[in-house]
Design an enzyme around this catalytic site. Structure first.
Site, PDB file in Angstrom:
ATOM      1  N   TYR A 197     -24.392 -26.406 -13.090  1.00  0.00           N
ATOM      2  CA  TYR A 197     -23.725 -25.904 -11.871  1.00  0.00           C
ATOM      3  C   TYR A 197     -22.245 -25.666 -12.092  1.00  0.00           C
ATOM      4  CZ  TYR A 197     -22.925 -30.964 -11.421  1.00  0.00           C
ATOM      5  OH  TYR A 197     -22.598 -32.269 -11.659  1.00  0.00           O
ATOM      6  N   LYS A 198     -21.770 -25.908 -13.317  1.00  0.00           N
ATOM      7  CA  LYS A 198     -20.356 -25.650 -13.628  1.00  0.00           C
ATOM      8  C   LYS A 198     -20.250 -24.218 -14.166  1.00  0.00           C
ATOM      9  CE  LYS A 198     -19.529 -30.548 -13.873  1.00  0.00           C
ATOM     10  NZ  LYS A 198     -19.417 -31.786 -14.638  1.00  0.00           N
TER      11      LYS A 198
ATOM     12  N   PHE B  36     -16.494 -39.107 -18.896  1.00  0.00           N
ATOM     13  CA  PHE B  36     -16.816 -38.917 -17.482  1.00  0.00           C
ATOM     14  C   PHE B  36     -17.424 -40.211 -16.907  1.00  0.00           C
ATOM     15  CE2 PHE B  36     -19.150 -37.137 -13.890  1.00  0.00           C
ATOM     16  CZ  PHE B  36     -18.235 -36.217 -13.391  1.00  0.00           C
TER      17      PHE B  36
ATOM     18  N   ASP C 102     -22.707 -35.059 -24.279  1.00  0.00           N
ATOM     19  CA  ASP C 102     -22.694 -34.497 -22.934  1.00  0.00           C
ATOM     20  C   ASP C 102     -21.943 -33.166 -23.009  1.00  0.00           C
ATOM     21  OD1 ASP C 102     -22.253 -33.765 -20.273  1.00  0.00           O
ATOM     22  OD2 ASP C 102     -22.274 -35.863 -19.604  1.00  0.00           O
TER      23      ASP C 102
ATOM     24  N   ARG D 121      -5.923 -29.994 -12.248  1.00  0.00           N
ATOM     25  CA  ARG D 121      -6.821 -29.407 -13.239  1.00  0.00           C
ATOM     26  C   ARG D 121      -7.132 -27.981 -12.826  1.00  0.00           C
ATOM     27  NH1 ARG D 121     -12.741 -31.841 -14.528  1.00  0.00           N
ATOM     28  NH2 ARG D 121     -13.042 -30.947 -12.472  1.00  0.00           N
TER      29      ARG D 121
HETATM   30  C1  LIG Z   1     -19.971 -32.936 -14.125  1.00  0.00           C
HETATM   31  C2  LIG Z   1     -20.359 -33.926 -15.154  1.00  0.00           C
HETATM   32  C3  LIG Z   1     -21.449 -34.783 -14.944  1.00  0.00           C
HETATM   33  C4  LIG Z   1     -22.184 -34.787 -13.619  1.00  0.00           C
HETATM   34  O1  LIG Z   1     -23.397 -35.438 -13.663  1.00  0.00           O
HETATM   35  P1  LIG Z   1     -24.420 -35.262 -12.434  1.00  0.00           P
HETATM   36  O2  LIG Z   1     -25.540 -36.127 -12.780  1.00  0.00           O
HETATM   37  O3  LIG Z   1     -24.749 -33.815 -12.344  1.00  0.00           O
HETATM   38  O4  LIG Z   1     -23.711 -35.679 -11.187  1.00  0.00           O
HETATM   39  C5  LIG Z   1     -21.803 -35.647 -15.962  1.00  0.00           C
HETATM   40  N1  LIG Z   1     -21.106 -35.679 -17.126  1.00  0.00           N
HETATM   41  C6  LIG Z   1     -20.037 -34.864 -17.350  1.00  0.00           C
HETATM   42  C7  LIG Z   1     -19.317 -34.917 -18.642  1.00  0.00           C
HETATM   43  C8  LIG Z   1     -19.633 -33.976 -16.364  1.00  0.00           C
HETATM   44  O5  LIG Z   1     -18.586 -33.185 -16.574  1.00  0.00           O
END
Ligand SMILES: *Cc1c(COP(=O)(O)O)cnc(C)c1O
Length: 429
Positions: free
Chosen positions: A240-241, A138, A215, A389
């Protein structure tokens, strides 16, 4: 075309309806706010739906705890980030109490833990120069690691891994030696949904003396995660996912108990301080996971995380994973039956055991197809350059919705409806 799930023809809508009728988690769908029953939402892996109980809980926190209780409510609020962290640990992350904290966002938490890990490694072995992640990780993860490497004069190495294959110790072999300071990986690839072998990679990294940060953003709430059993030491992730904590809900971090005294995260804030309201001269952090707190937590957000996680806990991660497997298997089977001749290609692992809870389909016109799908009442997301996706969050998606979405996708592309749309891209996709 038969489905491995029930031996019936999955290209017939009634077979999807039958799967819903037999779904032990069907009750969960009614636990969420559905403003438009005709909307098919396949983006729960980006922003989960709103649980009804969260609305009620937020109203209660706002009216009673904030409105009536005012500052007296800090008495209860102050312990929530750790209490909710323990909840996430017990129900979703396989982590014993005292190792998970709800705080900040995932980007900040990754920075905190990766910086602490680097400081720890470099204090013991200053000649380690390598920070490693994969090029497909990401973006925020890559940027945070790039920044940390630049600040410390280290080298960031981006591995070019096969996005459709699980990340295993074997593919990491070239970097697993005494040059490695820090490795950071996502447990579920945000594009392909490929799963990494957490326990195997932990075992392979341990003898190198480097640190490993996971992560879990696309994993938590979608697949059972077993941090303690896998021997994981450090992890971060979003709420939030799949956890349905709401936009901007605070993230979490995990630090294995035996590392909590040794690692020192870089943001020394008053919420990590012993005798916080003593307002002492020098920073003297609390023992345990609490030292990873920085400043004032978002109380409403933490309450929403607790409500979302509590709902998933009632369903149980094993049952959620079973449903997720059923949903992605149906999606892949319909792709094979309907979409291959229309120029689509599966861009997620075919083996369900190697896949999280979303499925990516590659198509050269993916952007315009995603726009046409939205116009047809299906919300997917687009990830450049050519990926559609489709997130099938097990708590909020039915089999019939997957069937209808794939049917609309097939009609759009077969009829060329997407070709009438502009190819110009919006800012947020
Ligand atoms: C959604 C996501 C993020 C988002 O990070 P924020 O700090 O909440 O914006 C980070 N890493 C991964 C792998 C994600 O899927």
């Amino acid at each position: 075309m038969t489905s491995p799930q029930n031996g019936t023809d999955i290209t017939v809508r009634a077979s999807a309806q039958r799967l819903d009728a037999d779904d032990p988690l069907a009750w969960l769908l009614d636990e969420f706010v559905v403003a438009d029953p005709n909307l098919i939402y396949l983006d729960g892996n980006s922003l989960g739906r709103l649980p009804k109980r969260t609305l009620a809980r937020l109203a209660e926190v706002a009216e009673q705890e904030w409105g009536a209780g005012l500052i007296r409510s800090w008495h209860d609020w102050i312990g929530e980030p750790q209490r909710v962290g323990d909840l996430l640990g017990a129900d979703l992350l396989g982590a014993a109490a005292g190792q998970v904290l709800v705080c900040d966002n995932t980007t900040t938490n990754l920075y905190k833990l990766a910086a602490a890990a680097l400081d720890d490694v470099l204090a013991r072995a200053a000649d380690r120069r390598l920070v490693v992640t994969d090029r497909g990780n990401f973006p925020t993860d890559r940027y945070v690691l790039e920044g940390l490497a630049a600040q410390r004069g280290l080298r960031l190495r981006l591995l070019d891994l096969d996005p459709l294959a699980p990340i295993t110790p074997a593919v990491l072999e070239p970097v697993l030696d005494d040059r490695l300071a820090l490795l950071s990986l996502s447990l579920v690839d945000y594009r392909s949904a490929a799963l990494a072998d957490m326990a195997g990679i932990e075992r392979a990294v341990a003898p190198t003396g480097a640190h490993l940060v996971w992560d879990l953003s696309h994993a938590v709430g979608a697949i059972p995660v077993e941090l303690d059993a896998a021997g994981a030491s450090l992890a971060v992730g979003c709420t939030y996912k799949y956890v349905n904590g709401g936009p901007g809900a605070p993230a979490f971090l995990y630090v294995r108990r035996d590392l909590q005294e040794r690692l020192r995260q870089p943001i020394w804030g008053w919420f990590g301080q012993q005798a916080q309201f003593g307002m002492g001269d020098d920073y003297d952090p609390v023992p345990g996971i609490g030292q990873n707190a920085t400043g004032t937590p978002p109380v409403l957000g933490v309450a929403a995380v607790a409500a979302g996680a509590g709902l998933l806990a009632e369903a149980g991660m094993a049952a959620l994973r079973d449903k997720s497997v059923g949903l992605t298997e149906l999606l892949v089977a319909l792709h094979d039956a309907w979409l291959v001749d229309l120029g689509f290609e599966l861009a997620s692992p075919r083996d369900v055991a190697a896949r999280g809870s979303h499925v990516s389909l590659a198509h050269p016109e993916a952007y315009r197809i995603s726009q046409a799908l939205i116009a047809a009442g299906v919300i997917p997301d687009f990830r450049g350059p050519d990926r559609l996706r489709l997130g099938v969050a097990p708590a909020t998606t039915s089999y019939t919705q997957v069937w209808d979405a794939m049917d609309r996708l097939r009609s759009i592309v077969a009829g060329g409806a997407h070709l009438e749309l502009s190819a110009a891209r919006a800012d947020v996709t």
